[in-house]
Design a protein around this motif. Structure first.
Motif: not given
Length: 129
Positions: A48-73
């Protein structure tokens, strides 16, 4: 017809010393690093390419992952600031702040549902024009 089919590169100014950044992203997120950063050679590219994102805490990048639950742990075990996992039809999302202060978004996609959602959104957008 010639068209964009994925991401060729993202050039971001991350906070933190280069070697420490590379070490963190290799050891914790499993990203293969080079002198230039990281490239993605596994899986199908979804973006997803966003040309404009507004907000104090907006990520500049989104990484695809294969196991989000494990990675968050893993990230929580490293005492990093993390958000809860949000679940949608098209995938699971979560955010964390790396040791250098960069706010990052992680996504474990449901590829078929995501592609269908994007197709419908694109069609609706074109109909309004």
């Amino acid at each position: 017809m010639a068209k964009v089919i994925g991401v060729g590169g993202l050039f971001l100014e991350f906070k933190g010393e280069k070697e420490a950044l590379h070490r963190f992203y290799k050891e914790i997120l499993g990203m293969d690093m080079s002198a230039y950063g990281s490239g993605f050679t596994e899986g199908e590219q979804l973006m997803l390419l966003s040309f404009k994102r507004e907000g104090e805490k907006m990520p500049l990048i989104n990484f695809r992952v294969d196991d989000l639950t494990k990675l968050m742990e893993i990230l929580k075990q490293k005492d990093l600031e993390t958000d809860e996992i949000a679940v949608y039809d098209y995938g699971k999302f979560a955010h964390f702040t790396d040791p250098f202060g960069n706010y990052i978004e992680l996504w474990e996609p449901e590829p078929y549902k995501y592609k269908e959602m994007v197709r419908k959104e694109r069609e609706a957008y074109l109909e309004k024009r």
